[in-house]
Design a protein around this motif. Sequence first.
Motif, PDB file in Angstrom:
ATOM      1  N   GLY A  56      49.926  33.036 -14.649  1.00 34.59           N
ATOM      2  CA  GLY A  56      48.549  33.308 -15.053  1.00 34.59           C
ATOM      3  C   GLY A  56      47.709  34.043 -14.017  1.00 34.59           C
ATOM      4  O   GLY A  56      46.594  34.453 -14.325  1.00 34.59           O
ATOM      5  N   VAL A  57      48.233  34.179 -12.796  1.00 33.19           N
ATOM      6  CA  VAL A  57      47.475  34.938 -11.789  1.00 33.19           C
ATOM      7  C   VAL A  57      47.645  36.423 -12.126  1.00 33.19           C
ATOM      8  O   VAL A  57      48.767  36.923 -12.222  1.00 33.19           O
TER       9      VAL A  57
ATOM     10  N   ALA B  64      58.895  33.736 -12.680  1.00 36.42           N
ATOM     11  CA  ALA B  64      59.044  33.645 -14.143  1.00 36.42           C
ATOM     12  C   ALA B  64      59.986  34.757 -14.608  1.00 36.42           C
ATOM     13  O   ALA B  64      59.595  35.921 -14.719  1.00 36.42           O
TER      14      ALA B  64
ATOM     15  N   ASP C 271      61.783  30.341 -12.758  1.00 36.77           N
ATOM     16  CA  ASP C 271      61.291  29.617 -13.934  1.00 36.77           C
ATOM     17  C   ASP C 271      61.976  30.248 -15.130  1.00 36.77           C
ATOM     18  O   ASP C 271      61.848  31.450 -15.363  1.00 36.77           O
TER      19      ASP C 271
ATOM     20  N   LYS D 176      61.100  35.561 -17.366  1.00 38.91           N
ATOM     21  CA  LYS D 176      60.701  36.289 -18.580  1.00 38.91           C
ATOM     22  C   LYS D 176      59.917  37.552 -18.228  1.00 38.91           C
ATOM     23  O   LYS D 176      59.908  38.504 -18.985  1.00 38.91           O
TER      24      LYS D 176
ATOM     25  N   PHE E 285      49.504  25.620 -17.847  1.00 41.56           N
ATOM     26  CA  PHE E 285      49.243  27.074 -17.847  1.00 41.56           C
ATOM     27  C   PHE E 285      48.058  27.250 -18.787  1.00 41.56           C
ATOM     28  O   PHE E 285      48.208  27.157 -19.993  1.00 41.56           O
TER      29      PHE E 285
ATOM     30  N   SER F  98      61.030  25.654 -17.862  1.00 42.11           N
ATOM     31  CA  SER F  98      59.765  25.469 -18.595  1.00 42.11           C
ATOM     32  C   SER F  98      59.886  26.142 -19.956  1.00 42.11           C
ATOM     33  O   SER F  98      59.412  27.254 -20.160  1.00 42.11           O
TER      34      SER F  98
ATOM     35  N   MET G  76      54.717  32.281 -10.996  1.00 43.81           N
ATOM     36  CA  MET G  76      54.070  33.570 -11.237  1.00 43.81           C
ATOM     37  C   MET G  76      55.112  34.629 -11.627  1.00 43.81           C
ATOM     38  O   MET G  76      56.188  34.696 -11.036  1.00 43.81           O
ATOM     39  N   GLY G  77      54.758  35.406 -12.607  1.00 48.96           N
ATOM     40  CA  GLY G  77      55.595  36.530 -13.002  1.00 48.96           C
ATOM     41  C   GLY G  77      54.853  37.829 -12.741  1.00 48.96           C
ATOM     42  O   GLY G  77      55.219  38.637 -11.906  1.00 48.96           O
TER      43      GLY G  77
ATOM     44  N   HIS H  69      56.601  41.863 -17.701  1.00 46.18           N
ATOM     45  CA  HIS H  69      56.388  41.898 -19.147  1.00 46.18           C
ATOM     46  C   HIS H  69      56.429  43.348 -19.650  1.00 46.18           C
ATOM     47  O   HIS H  69      55.687  43.724 -20.559  1.00 46.18           O
TER      48      HIS H  69
HETATM   49  C1  LIG Z   1      55.784  28.705 -18.744  1.00 43.57           C
HETATM   50  C2  LIG Z   1      55.387  30.001 -18.131  1.00 43.57           C
HETATM   51  N1  LIG Z   1      55.428  30.098 -16.801  1.00 43.57           N
HETATM   52  C3  LIG Z   1      55.107  31.269 -16.178  1.00 43.57           C
HETATM   53  C4  LIG Z   1      54.753  32.389 -16.889  1.00 43.57           C
HETATM   54  C5  LIG Z   1      54.425  33.647 -16.158  1.00 43.57           C
HETATM   55  O1  LIG Z   1      53.136  34.029 -16.353  1.00 43.57           O
HETATM   56  P1  LIG Z   1      52.522  35.266 -15.572  1.00 43.57           P
HETATM   57  O2  LIG Z   1      53.447  36.383 -15.737  1.00 43.57           O
HETATM   58  O3  LIG Z   1      51.197  35.453 -16.212  1.00 43.57           O
HETATM   59  O4  LIG Z   1      52.380  34.854 -14.138  1.00 43.57           O
HETATM   60  C6  LIG Z   1      54.688  32.326 -18.298  1.00 43.57           C
HETATM   61  C7  LIG Z   1      54.279  33.512 -19.083  1.00 43.57           C
HETATM   62  O5  LIG Z   1      54.251  33.580 -20.261  1.00 43.57           O
HETATM   63  C8  LIG Z   1      55.014  31.095 -18.923  1.00 43.57           C
HETATM   64  O6  LIG Z   1      54.997  30.996 -20.262  1.00 43.57           O
END
Ligand SMILES: Cc1ncc(COP(=O)(O)O)c(C=O)c1O
Length: 436
Positions: free
Chosen positions: A232-233, A54, A75, A56, A191, A98, A275-276, A378
């Motif tokens: 979400g992990v 991810a 992602d 982001k 998610f 996504s 996963m991010g 994040h």
């Molecule tokens: C669509 C999507 N995928 C993946 C993630 C990554 O989530 P995480 O960092 O909790 O693994 C997010 C986080 O906001 C998300 O919105």
Amino acid sequence: MPAKHPFVTKDQLVTIAEHYPTPFHLYDEAGIRANVEAVLDAFSWNPGFKEYFAVKANPNPRLISILAEYGCGCDCSSDTELMICDALDIRGSDIMFSSNDTPADDFRFARELGAIVNFDDITHIEFFERVAGPIPKTVSCRFNPGGLFQLANGIMDNPGDSKYGMTREQLFEAYRMLVDRGAENLGLHAFLASNTVTNDYYPALARILFELAVDLARETGAHIGFINLSGGVGIPYRPDQVPNDIHAIGEGVRRAFEEVLVPAGMGDVALCAEMGRFMMGPYGCLVTRAIHEKHIYKDYVGVDANACDLIRPAMYDAYHHITVMGQAGGPDKSGLPATRTYDIVGNLCENNDKFAHDRALPQVDIGDLLVIHDTGAHGYSMGYNYNGRLRHAEVLLRTDGSCELIRRAETAADYFATLDITDTGRALIARAARTS
Ligand SMILES: Cc1ncc(COP(=O)(O)O)c(C=O)c1O
């Protein structure tokens, strides 16, 4: 309370801070590599498994390229994130797009790169056709079951209150629309909870998606090629939390796969993840230095970082563990007992600009280096510029112990750059250039 150790020693950090002025985000290449290897091993029973990191969570191209070495894709949720992938030669099915509330240009660019588009809403299908062209053969849809998402250990999150994804009815309709439009390889995504520190989240989510996939395939005739467990992990931000065991998670998902998909003749479905936090969170920290102390109704330590470097505590009251390391020529404080209680604060004109409140810590002296843990995901990416404060550098601690600057600190010229349209703006840019 169990200990939580930084991935650098005090002496290492003192040396690094001699070369890179604080504050900066520091990343641990060895940790990133060991973790991605563990993730891939945990899901190796599924031949098609792919982690789409991810972006982001951490959009630094250097870090993404480490994950890409292991075959990870990305992602993305915006056009600029897509640009990062394009620059790294990550294209086509190595990108999962996504997004939500998606602008037309983003869809066009995703299509141009051949990304797998994961539709957040049923109306986006016709919107995409109108603005970006025919529906690609491989596409995906995001599901939102509504209500509360609960596991045995309590309520995890509230999908019914979340803006993402489609209802079950919409999902079936969306699949029919996509099949009618020539889609041949469909994906399913959800998610349902963020930062889950339990090995049960992915297996529970997987079972929901696997059962839904069986129904979707049966009722719409769609070929479901992949199921995306998304992010979400979670990670143990607090020292007393038990970390997730990715092998136990992989095994739990495998059991659901064997029990639901295999009997339905869908044993060829590929799994993927976005996963991010789990990929990067623990392998980054914010290194900052104590520059003031203040004693009024509470004891404050003012550091040279602020919420522009890490907004999670201000935004979510999120806990980030802090280790006081000490300073050159002084004792290593990282193992000292907590004898003081402090608020650790930045310099924004916002009272929530606190990395910690009422935190028991060893004595902090001005000049001490502090490590704020678990900022690899994040962290930098959520940074902002309130008060005209600038975001700081990112440094990679290589596996051989050397350091590499992977993003320089912002300068005042960066901050003023978008004002280049007026005389005042141009004067500010020139002024910043003289001081930087
Ligand atoms: C669509 C999507 N995928 C993946 C993630 C990554 O989530 P995480 O960092 O909790 O693994 C997010 C986080 O906001 C998300 O919105």
